[in-house]
Each structure stands twice: as C-alpha cells, then as structure tokens.
Design a protein around this motif. Structure first.
Motif, short mmCIF file in Angstrom:
data_model
loop_
_atom_site.label_atom_id
_atom_site.label_comp_id
_atom_site.label_asym_id
_atom_site.label_seq_id
_atom_site.Cartn_x
_atom_site.Cartn_y
_atom_site.Cartn_z
N VAL A 1 -0.51 -2.26 13.31
CA VAL A 1 0.25 -1.20 13.96
C VAL A 1 0.18 0.11 12.92
N TYR A 2 -0.40 0.81 14.02
CA TYR A 2 -0.66 2.40 13.47
C TYR A 2 0.74 3.36 14.61
N PHE B 1 -0.82 7.09 10.51
CA PHE B 1 -0.55 5.69 9.41
C PHE B 1 -0.62 4.62 9.66
N ASP B 2 -0.60 3.78 8.86
CA ASP B 2 -0.68 2.08 9.24
C ASP B 2 0.72 1.85 8.72
N ILE B 3 1.43 1.33 9.36
CA ILE B 3 2.90 0.70 9.11
C ILE B 3 3.17 -0.46 9.20
N LEU C 1 -1.58 -1.15 18.57
CA LEU C 1 -2.00 -2.57 18.09
C LEU C 1 -3.07 -2.81 17.86
N VAL C 2 -3.74 -3.64 16.70
CA VAL C 2 -5.10 -3.66 16.44
C VAL C 2 -5.38 -5.13 15.89
N ARG C 3 -5.87 -6.20 16.85
CA ARG C 3 -6.16 -7.14 16.29
C ARG C 3 -6.93 -7.07 15.32
N ASP D 1 0.73 -1.24 -0.13
CA ASP D 1 0.31 -0.26 -0.38
C ASP D 1 0.96 1.72 -0.09
N ASN D 2 0.52 2.34 1.14
CA ASN D 2 1.45 3.12 0.95
C ASN D 2 2.25 3.51 2.23
N ARG D 3 2.58 2.42 2.45
CA ARG D 3 3.27 2.98 3.45
C ARG D 3 4.54 3.16 3.63
#
Length: 143
Positions: A84-85, A94-96, A69-71, A48-50
C-alpha cells in the motif's frame, strides 16, 4: 457490476473452502465479505522508514490522502503480498505497509482476476505515549 460481485464472491468462497470450511458456509462468508467493506489495519508499518512516512500522513485530512494497492506476486516472503502506497496533496508518495497476510491471500486472487476493488485511506492510529503508528484503510469490492 453484478458480474464483478459474483466473480468476487466465487473467488472468496473458493479460498475460504480451502480452510476445511463447508461450501455453504464458505459462500455465506464470502457474500458477507463482499457486501460490507472491511476496515483493515495494515501490516509492516514498523519496518524501513514507514513510521516517519505515517507520521507525515497524520498531518493530513482523511480525504486528502489517496492510496494505491500494488500486487507483489514476486515478493520473497509472500506471493500474495499487496503493498500500500499513500499519496499526499503535495504529490509525495510513501510506502506505508501491506495488506495483512490472511486478507491478502483472498484479495490477491481478486486483483489477479482483474475484479475491481475499492480502497480508501481511513486513519492513522497510535503515535502517542511512545506507541508506534498504524494505518487503517477501508477495503471492499466495487459494486
């Protein structure tokens, strides 16, 4: 606090013992994982745009970047996925990337059991000589 650590060790040991490891070795390994924080290089940082997002993070000091952290139990590729954001001081999010699959397999169970984990942004790596950027975070069990 001690209960949190015991639950985490038990959860990790159960997961490790599924890999044809003896129970005693699984428990020893689990205690080591809980006792010491792990430095982890995130997976999926080139999708993506990471790469653009991570390049932005490169401009901030370590302590200025906060991560979450998001499950993602409904992730189509991995039911243990943990995204991980990163959040910058100017509130950009950002989504990293993701916790790597083998580590996420263990930490997903820990998060699902509501055992408190610690996590912290450590650094941006790469980005020179046309190398891709990567992200290192510090991950552990709350004492």
């Amino acid at each position: 606090m001690i209960t949190n650590i015991r639950k985490a060790v038990s959860t990790i040991a159960q997961e490790i013992s599924k890999t044809n490891c003896s129970q005693s070795l699984a428990w020893i390994t689990a205690w080591k994982k809980v006792k010491h924080n792990q430095f982890i290089t995130l997976a999926g940082t080139t999708f993506d745009n990471r790469q653009k997002a991570i390049a932005v993070l490169h401009n901030y000091k370590r302590e200025e970047v906060k991560i979450t952290l998001v499950r993602e139990s409904n992730n189509e590729f991995d039911c243990n996925a943990i995204k991980v954001y990163a959040k910058t001081p100017d509130n950009k999010i950002f989504d990293i990337g993701y916790i790597p699959k083998e580590i996420a397999k263990i930490y997903a169970r820990i998060l699902d059991k509501k055992i408190e984990v610690t996590y912290k942004f450590d650094s941006v790596i790469g980005g020179y000589e046309s190398k891709n950027y990567g992200v290192v975070i510090k991950l552990g069990i709350a004492a």
